[in-house]
Structures are given as structure tokens and as C-alpha cells.
Design an enzyme around this catalytic site. Sequence first.
Site, PDB file in Angstrom:
ATOM      1  N   ARG A  21     -70.025 -43.235  -7.038  1.00 55.20           N
ATOM      2  CA  ARG A  21     -71.136 -43.793  -7.814  1.00 55.20           C
ATOM      3  C   ARG A  21     -70.585 -44.907  -8.702  1.00 55.20           C
ATOM      4  O   ARG A  21     -70.154 -44.670  -9.826  1.00 55.20           O
ATOM      5  CB  ARG A  21     -71.800 -42.704  -8.654  1.00 55.20           C
ATOM      6  CG  ARG A  21     -73.020 -43.175  -9.455  1.00 55.20           C
ATOM      7  CD  ARG A  21     -73.611 -42.000 -10.221  1.00 55.20           C
ATOM      8  NE  ARG A  21     -74.834 -42.361 -10.922  1.00 55.20           N
ATOM      9  CZ  ARG A  21     -74.873 -42.861 -12.161  1.00 55.20           C
ATOM     10  NH1 ARG A  21     -73.742 -43.041 -12.839  1.00 55.20           N
ATOM     11  NH2 ARG A  21     -76.032 -43.161 -12.737  1.00 55.20           N
ATOM     12  N   SER A  69     -82.412 -36.758  -5.573  1.00 62.76           N
ATOM     13  CA  SER A  69     -82.651 -36.248  -6.921  1.00 62.76           C
ATOM     14  C   SER A  69     -84.156 -36.140  -7.140  1.00 62.76           C
ATOM     15  O   SER A  69     -84.901 -37.084  -6.852  1.00 62.76           O
ATOM     16  CB  SER A  69     -82.058 -37.189  -7.976  1.00 62.76           C
ATOM     17  OG  SER A  69     -80.651 -37.191  -7.900  1.00 62.76           O
ATOM     18  N   LYS A  84     -76.730 -40.815 -17.817  1.00 65.40           N
ATOM     19  CA  LYS A  84     -77.803 -41.660 -17.306  1.00 65.40           C
ATOM     20  C   LYS A  84     -78.721 -42.054 -18.453  1.00 65.40           C
ATOM     21  O   LYS A  84     -79.214 -41.195 -19.193  1.00 65.40           O
ATOM     22  CB  LYS A  84     -78.617 -40.926 -16.225  1.00 65.40           C
ATOM     23  CG  LYS A  84     -77.844 -40.650 -14.950  1.00 65.40           C
ATOM     24  CD  LYS A  84     -78.764 -40.161 -13.850  1.00 65.40           C
ATOM     25  CE  LYS A  84     -79.696 -41.236 -13.373  1.00 65.40           C
ATOM     26  NZ  LYS A  84     -80.532 -40.816 -12.226  1.00 65.40           N
TER      27      LYS A  84
END
Length: 211
Positions: A36, A108, A137
Site C-alpha cells: 500500500r 473494504s 486513514k
Amino acid sequence: MLQVYYIAGSVNVKETDLVTSVRAAIAGGITCFQFREKGDGALTGEARETLAIQVKELCRKNDVPFFINDDVDLAVRLQADGVHVGQEDMAAGDVRSLLPDGCLLGVSVHSLTEANQALEAGADYLGIGPVYPTGSKDDAKDVIGPAGIRYYREAGITAPIVAIGGITEGNTPEVIAAGADGVSMISAIAASEDPKGTVARFKEAVQKHRK
């Protein structure tokens, strides 16, 4: 495979480098890794792909499934084991149509409706959370706690669930007991002074409390 799911990019491992971090996590027993590469200072272009290839080769050498976050084209090009997308990314059905046979799809979700839609579109597993507060996040939704994981199970979701958001060694047992198949972490491993030991403890907690 989803028991101890490490997620990271170069921006998350500020005291070392990503390859070194993943190598230590593999030694500790991670069961899969998601590349990521996002956030301020993240690599782009050729540098990003080169890093992804290095990590993929390390994972393959150690039989650890290698996933890529969001970037379907890169996942296909690198023959990744899977790709993971969020609700703000490409639709799950469109992603599935682009993936070769055998490439796993994780999605997700933040509601039962999203969960069912993802599974109908071909998702192989669900990332559900944030279970606890997280700083990983900026757009994180409201926390759901272990009760949120239990809600999905009681509502009939039988697909594999990976708990996301604020996961620690201390709260892993209750998350697994609530019905998660595994836990995913960024900072808990990336920022650990002993990633190998940290991963080993996470794995022990998951295996001990799985139903």
C-alpha cells in the site's frame, strides 16, 4: 492465509526500509502482505513498481501471498496473488472482470449492504472496520468495535473477514472471538521496534482464539 495480514508502504516504515520490514514480518509469521504505497512522500512511477517487485519476490520466496492495494493494473502486471480495493476505488465487479483466474479480491466495506454487494460482485474476503480508532486513514469511518464484527456474522456473512483499524496485540483476542478470521495492521508492525516478535505474538493470539 488471512490470519496476520500486514499492510505497508515505504512511508509507513520510517525507521527502516520496506523490504527489511517485510523480511522481519515474514520471519515472525505473517500470513499475507499488502503493498500500500500511499500518502505524503509515497513513491510513484518506476520507483514504486520497482519496490513492489522487490517485495513481491521476497514474499514469493517465502510462500507469503502478496496483495496490492487499489492498483489493479499493477496487480495484473506483477501477477500478484490478490488485490484489495475500497469503496472509493474501482467497483468490485469491474475489478473482478480484469483479474486473471486465481487472483483473489478483497474489498473494504462499512455496511451490510456493501458487504453483500461486494460478495455478489466476486469478492473473496471482506475487510471490515475500523474496529478501533486509527490514524492510518484520514477518511476512516466510525469505529464499530468487536460487536460490529459479530453483527456481520449474525447477519449471515460467512465469507472470510479481516478486521481493520486500530488492531493491537491486546485487542486481537476479542476481535477474533467476535468472528474475524484475521487481523490487519499497518503501524502496529511497521512502527514496532521488534516486528518479528510483534508478528509472532499476533499470530499466537489469532490462532488461540479462532473458533
